[in-house]
Motif scaffolding. Structure first.
Motif, PDB file in Angstrom:
ATOM      1  N   TYR A 260       0.816  -1.208   0.000  1.00 41.79           N
ATOM      2  CA  TYR A 260       0.000   0.000   0.000  1.00 41.79           C
ATOM      3  C   TYR A 260       0.853   1.263   0.000  1.00 41.79           C
ATOM      4  CZ  TYR A 260      -3.124   3.648   1.757  1.00 41.79           C
ATOM      5  OH  TYR A 260      -3.818   4.826   1.931  1.00 41.79           O
ATOM      6  N   ASP A 261       1.841   1.332   0.883  1.00 41.99           N
ATOM      7  CA  ASP A 261       2.665   2.532   1.005  1.00 41.99           C
ATOM      8  C   ASP A 261       3.448   2.813  -0.275  1.00 41.99           C
ATOM      9  OD1 ASP A 261       1.818   3.064   3.586  1.00 41.99           O
ATOM     10  OD2 ASP A 261       3.448   1.941   4.526  1.00 41.99           O
ATOM     11  N   ALA A 262       3.964   1.756  -0.901  1.00 45.35           N
ATOM     12  CA  ALA A 262       4.713   1.931  -2.141  1.00 45.35           C
ATOM     13  C   ALA A 262       3.796   2.436  -3.257  1.00 45.35           C
ATOM     14  CB  ALA A 262       5.377   0.625  -2.556  1.00 45.35           C
ATOM     15  N   MET A 263       2.561   1.893  -3.302  1.00 50.76           N
ATOM     16  CA  MET A 263       1.611   2.338  -4.330  1.00 50.76           C
ATOM     17  C   MET A 263       1.241   3.796  -4.126  1.00 50.76           C
ATOM     18  SD  MET A 263       0.041   0.979  -6.996  1.00 50.76           S
ATOM     19  CE  MET A 263       0.517   2.459  -7.892  1.00 50.76           C
ATOM     20  N   LEU A 264       1.045   4.199  -2.868  1.00 54.40           N
ATOM     21  CA  LEU A 264       0.722   5.586  -2.566  1.00 54.40           C
ATOM     22  C   LEU A 264       1.856   6.517  -2.991  1.00 54.40           C
ATOM     23  CD1 LEU A 264      -1.252   7.603  -1.295  1.00 54.40           C
ATOM     24  CD2 LEU A 264      -0.162   7.157   0.926  1.00 54.40           C
ATOM     25  N   THR A 265       3.089   6.083  -2.770  1.00 54.84           N
ATOM     26  CA  THR A 265       4.253   6.881  -3.172  1.00 54.84           C
ATOM     27  C   THR A 265       4.296   7.063  -4.685  1.00 54.84           C
ATOM     28  OG1 THR A 265       5.562   6.159  -1.261  1.00 54.84           O
ATOM     29  CG2 THR A 265       6.777   6.989  -3.168  1.00 54.84           C
ATOM     30  N   VAL A 266       4.017   5.996  -5.427  1.00 53.98           N
ATOM     31  CA  VAL A 266       4.020   6.072  -6.890  1.00 53.98           C
ATOM     32  C   VAL A 266       2.938   7.032  -7.384  1.00 53.98           C
ATOM     33  CG1 VAL A 266       3.609   4.780  -9.017  1.00 53.98           C
ATOM     34  CG2 VAL A 266       5.029   3.788  -7.214  1.00 53.98           C
ATOM     35  N   LEU A 267       1.735   6.931  -6.798  1.00 53.68           N
ATOM     36  CA  LEU A 267       0.649   7.833  -7.190  1.00 53.68           C
ATOM     37  C   LEU A 267       1.007   9.284  -6.872  1.00 53.68           C
ATOM     38  CD1 LEU A 267      -2.444   5.761  -5.998  1.00 53.68           C
ATOM     39  CD2 LEU A 267      -1.727   6.161  -8.360  1.00 53.68           C
ATOM     40  N   LYS A 268       1.645   9.477  -5.740  1.00 49.68           N
ATOM     41  CA  LYS A 268       2.033  10.827  -5.336  1.00 49.68           C
ATOM     42  C   LYS A 268       3.062  11.408  -6.309  1.00 49.68           C
ATOM     43  CE  LYS A 268       3.522  13.425  -1.247  1.00 49.68           C
ATOM     44  NZ  LYS A 268       2.235  14.134  -1.068  1.00 49.68           N
ATOM     45  N   GLU A 269       4.048  10.628  -6.670  1.00 48.09           N
ATOM     46  CA  GLU A 269       5.095  11.104  -7.578  1.00 48.09           C
ATOM     47  C   GLU A 269       4.530  11.470  -8.956  1.00 48.09           C
ATOM     48  OE1 GLU A 269       7.818   7.886  -7.634  1.00 48.09           O
ATOM     49  OE2 GLU A 269       8.890   8.518  -5.814  1.00 48.09           O
ATOM     50  N   ASN A 270       3.507  10.734  -9.389  1.00 51.40           N
ATOM     51  CA  ASN A 270       2.989  10.929 -10.741  1.00 51.40           C
ATOM     52  C   ASN A 270       1.866  11.948 -10.840  1.00 51.40           C
ATOM     53  OD1 ASN A 270       4.100   8.871 -12.942  1.00 51.40           O
ATOM     54  ND2 ASN A 270       4.165   7.854 -10.954  1.00 51.40           N
ATOM     55  N   TYR A 271       1.026  12.079  -9.788  1.00 51.57           N
ATOM     56  CA  TYR A 271      -0.187  12.875  -9.943  1.00 51.57           C
ATOM     57  C   TYR A 271      -0.395  13.956  -8.897  1.00 51.57           C
ATOM     58  CZ  TYR A 271      -1.146   8.764 -12.807  1.00 51.57           C
ATOM     59  OH  TYR A 271      -1.052   7.749 -13.736  1.00 51.57           O
ATOM     60  N   ASP A 272       0.440  14.012  -7.868  1.00 48.38           N
ATOM     61  CA  ASP A 272       0.277  14.986  -6.789  1.00 48.38           C
ATOM     62  C   ASP A 272       1.056  16.260  -7.128  1.00 48.38           C
ATOM     63  OD1 ASP A 272      -0.497  16.043  -4.373  1.00 48.38           O
ATOM     64  OD2 ASP A 272       0.996  14.974  -3.193  1.00 48.38           O
ATOM     65  N   VAL A 377       3.542  15.502 -15.595  1.00 42.72           N
ATOM     66  CA  VAL A 377       3.651  16.767 -16.320  1.00 42.72           C
ATOM     67  C   VAL A 377       5.101  17.038 -16.715  1.00 42.72           C
ATOM     68  CG1 VAL A 377       3.245  19.252 -16.197  1.00 42.72           C
ATOM     69  CG2 VAL A 377       1.636  17.668 -15.124  1.00 42.72           C
ATOM     70  N   ARG A 378       6.015  16.754 -15.813  1.00 42.14           N
ATOM     71  CA  ARG A 378       7.432  17.009 -16.087  1.00 42.14           C
ATOM     72  C   ARG A 378       7.899  16.220 -17.311  1.00 42.14           C
ATOM     73  NH1 ARG A 378      12.278  14.714 -13.403  1.00 42.14           N
ATOM     74  NH2 ARG A 378      13.928  16.286 -13.305  1.00 42.14           N
ATOM     75  N   LYS A 379       7.576  14.944 -17.336  1.00 41.36           N
ATOM     76  CA  LYS A 379       7.983  14.095 -18.453  1.00 41.36           C
ATOM     77  C   LYS A 379       7.266  14.497 -19.738  1.00 41.36           C
ATOM     78  CE  LYS A 379       8.081   9.204 -19.813  1.00 41.36           C
ATOM     79  NZ  LYS A 379       7.778   7.815 -19.376  1.00 41.36           N
ATOM     80  N   GLY A 380       5.967  14.768 -19.644  1.00 44.47           N
ATOM     81  CA  GLY A 380       5.205  15.138 -20.825  1.00 44.47           C
ATOM     82  C   GLY A 380       5.653  16.471 -21.408  1.00 44.47           C
ATOM     83  N   PHE A 381       5.946  17.434 -20.530  1.00 41.71           N
ATOM     84  CA  PHE A 381       6.410  18.739 -21.005  1.00 41.71           C
ATOM     85  C   PHE A 381       7.739  18.589 -21.736  1.00 41.71           C
ATOM     86  CE2 PHE A 381       8.291  22.903 -20.891  1.00 41.71           C
ATOM     87  CZ  PHE A 381       7.220  23.784 -20.962  1.00 41.71           C
ATOM     88  N   ALA A 382       8.649  17.794 -21.169  1.00 38.75           N
ATOM     89  CA  ALA A 382       9.948  17.585 -21.814  1.00 38.75           C
ATOM     90  C   ALA A 382       9.773  16.920 -23.173  1.00 38.75           C
ATOM     91  CB  ALA A 382      10.847  16.733 -20.921  1.00 38.75           C
ATOM     92  N   ARG A 383       8.847  15.976 -23.267  1.00 42.45           N
ATOM     93  CA  ARG A 383       8.613  15.300 -24.550  1.00 42.45           C
ATOM     94  C   ARG A 383       8.067  16.287 -25.586  1.00 42.45           C
ATOM     95  NH1 ARG A 383       5.448  11.737 -22.783  1.00 42.45           N
ATOM     96  NH2 ARG A 383       3.460  12.484 -23.595  1.00 42.45           N
ATOM     97  N   CYS A 384       7.148  17.163 -25.149  1.00 37.17           N
ATOM     98  CA  CYS A 384       6.608  18.173 -26.068  1.00 37.17           C
ATOM     99  C   CYS A 384       7.684  19.166 -26.490  1.00 37.17           C
ATOM    100  CB  CYS A 384       5.450  18.923 -25.402  1.00 37.17           C
ATOM    101  SG  CYS A 384       3.898  18.019 -25.423  1.00 37.17           S
TER     102      CYS A 384
END
Length: 532
Positions: A260-272, A377-384
């Motif tokens: 659970y904690d690892a999944m929460l960390t992944v969600l936080k890094e990607n969408y928070d 957003v960081r990854k997507g912006f760099a790709r754009c």
């Protein structure tokens, strides 16, 4: 039974009656409707503004049954919401809603048709004589407000969703923008003079209304876009995620093979990471988060839902940007009030569009620091940014793919030699007019490449004696990279050692590799590199 997530659903009634999960925003709605009357809220696209508008409409229409606890036809128990337990009186007010969110609006004629259709619908509802021709929005709005109040016996509620959508999609077309402003001033200009007939006014958009010059006569609007108390009015807080949405995290963790904690960390890094104003609440992007929980798959849902082309078009109208120019960038409060009809000042455009957020607020200096909110957003912006810079190359997509394959092998096996060779091939294919720059430019290009690949990379990595150009954190090691333009790789390595760039990672546990890259002015490529 697996609960349903309201991905893309903007109808509050549908969410409640069809058994979808609803994160209760009615405590903030109650605060807003009992403490003031005319409001403006700015938030990025797909952040729940339309759902908020619909929820407000149902509150003022007196639809208490949608907010009380009940069981759906499918046997799903919907909990009672805060406002149903409050002292709200549930009286029925006449509600006039104007929705300008349709992306199909492309011409002034289509905008006129939408406004005319909306007014005509309400005129018909209240038995008024229909206008024989389009226009006269000012007079029709006033008459409609008075008649709705007379028939219902209560003041009128005005809700306007995405007021700036048409204008934002016509940037660079001054005549179309001028005509659109005239339409909106005609339609909404009377609202201030009709204050005694209005119970509540709520307007949403992406850009701050003061920038558009539309509501200059409606200057009593209370802008709550950066008020800490309303930070969580749209989006999802971590407290809401770990309570209301916790079962979804647990299920996704099981699907991903994580705890659970690892999944929460992944969600936080990607969408928070979103912050609106001077408050400290972290806000998750609701569109991406709910999509991820619904599918059980991490993805760039918000960024890829109509963003890529729009961002590239936006970058084309701005002064040439490098990714290091926009991440961790300081700005003053007045920067948010710069005109939105020009891309000469990219900070407010990128902030209000959701590509940047407030990372820090310095009260003493009254300075905001903007940066990318999360990895999506960081990854997507760099790709754009990559696609924008190299769009003239027919082989750019294939070259990027080849380079990314080399990066993946480097990350997996630690094969730095092969990756540097792939970098050299890549730079050799860049047209001379794009890379005939300087050390900072090559530094920014390399950083953009790493970020677009999703790497854990830090630019201008500070320590007590200076800053390393790039620090790349990989599973097999930490790579401290220094670039020199027109100088030797030995000089780059010497700077890493003399300034102790690697010392801050001595306790990390992973081996630290020092990498010196030498770029040639003549060849505009890496001509020498050394690692130790």
């Amino acid at each position: 039974m697996k609960r349903k997530y309201p991905v893309g659903i903007q109808s509050f009634k549908s969410i409640r009656q069809d058994g979808y999960i609803y994160v209760d925003k009615t405590p903030l709605i109650y605060k807003m409707i009992t403490e003031g009357k005319p409001y403006f809220l700015s938030r990025p696209r797909r952040f729940g503004k339309s759902l908020l508008c619909d929820t407000l409409a149902k509150v003022f229409e007196g639809r208490r049954e949608l907010f009380d606890a009940f069981t759906t036809e499918d046997g799903i128990e919907q909990p009672q919401l805060f406002i149903a337990r409050s002292d709200w009186r549930w009286e029925r007010y006449p509600v006039l809603r104007f929705d300008f969110s349709p992306g199909s609006l492309a011409t002034i004629e289509q905008l006129d048709t939408l406004i005319d259709f909306t007014l005509a619908r309400y005129e018909q509802q209240y038995g008024m004589t229909l206008a024989t021709e389009k226009g006269n929005f000012n007079v029709r709005m006033v008459n409609l407000i008075h008649e709705a109040e007379r028939q219902v016996g209560r003041k009128v509620v005005i809700i306007v969703d995405e007021y700036d959508n048409f204008i934002l999609h016509s940037l660079g077309e001054p005549e179309k923008q001028r005509l659109a402003r005239e339409r909106f001033q005609d339609l909404f200009g009377p609202l201030k003079s009709q204050d005694e007939h209005l119970q509540f006014v709520f307007i949403t958009g992406i850009s701050k209304f003061s920038q558009m010059g539309i509501f200059s006569r409606l200057n009593q609007l209370k802008n709550i876009s950066m008020v800490p108390a309303y930070e969580a009015l749209c989006g999802i807080t971590e407290q809401e995620l770990t309570t209301v949405l916790r079962p979804g995290i647990e299920l996704m963790a099981e699907q991903q093979g994580l705890d659970y904690d690892a999944m929460l960390t992944v969600l936080k890094e990607n969408y928070d990471g979103y912050h609106f104003g001077q408050g400290k609440a972290d806000i998750y992007n609701p569109f991406s988060l709910l999509n991820a929980l619904d599918t059980g798959v991490l993805g760039s849902y918000w960024f890829e839902s109509g963003t890529t082309r729009a961002l590239i078009d936006m970058l084309a109208q701005m002064p040439r940007l490098e990714i290091t120019d926009v991440d961790d960038t300081p700005c003053m409060a007045e920067d948010f009030d710069r005109p939105f009809d020009s891309y000469q000042h990219p900070l407010p455009v990128l902030y209000q569009s959701g590509y940047l957020t407030i990372r820090h607020y310095d009260r003493e200096g009254e300075t905001y620091t903007l940066g990318f909110p999360n990895q999506e957003v960081r990854k997507g912006f760099a790709r754009c940014l990559y696609e924008y810079v190299f769009h003239e190359q027919e082989q750019s997509a294939r070259q990027r793919s080849t380079l990314q394959i080399a990066y993946v092998r480097f990350r997996r096996d630690g094969d730095l030699d092969a990756f540097i060779a792939a970098l050299r091939t890549f730079f050799a294919g860049v047209p001379y007019m794009l890379n005939d720059k300087n050390e900072h430019h090559f530094h920014a290009m390399l950083y953009t490449i790493f970020v677009s690949f999703g790497a854990d990379v830090v630019a201008e990595d500070l320590n007590s004696q200076g800053r390393a150009d790039l620090t790349l954190k990989m599973p097999r090691g930490i790579y401290i990279i220094e670039l020199k333009y027109g100088k030797s790789a030995d000089e780059a390595l010497r700077q890493i050692c003399e300034r102790g760039y690697a010392s801050k990672y001595a306790m990390d546990g992973r081996p630290v590799v020092k990498v010196g890259l030498a770029f040639s002015k003549e060849e505009r490529n890496i001509t020498e590199w050394k690692a130790e």
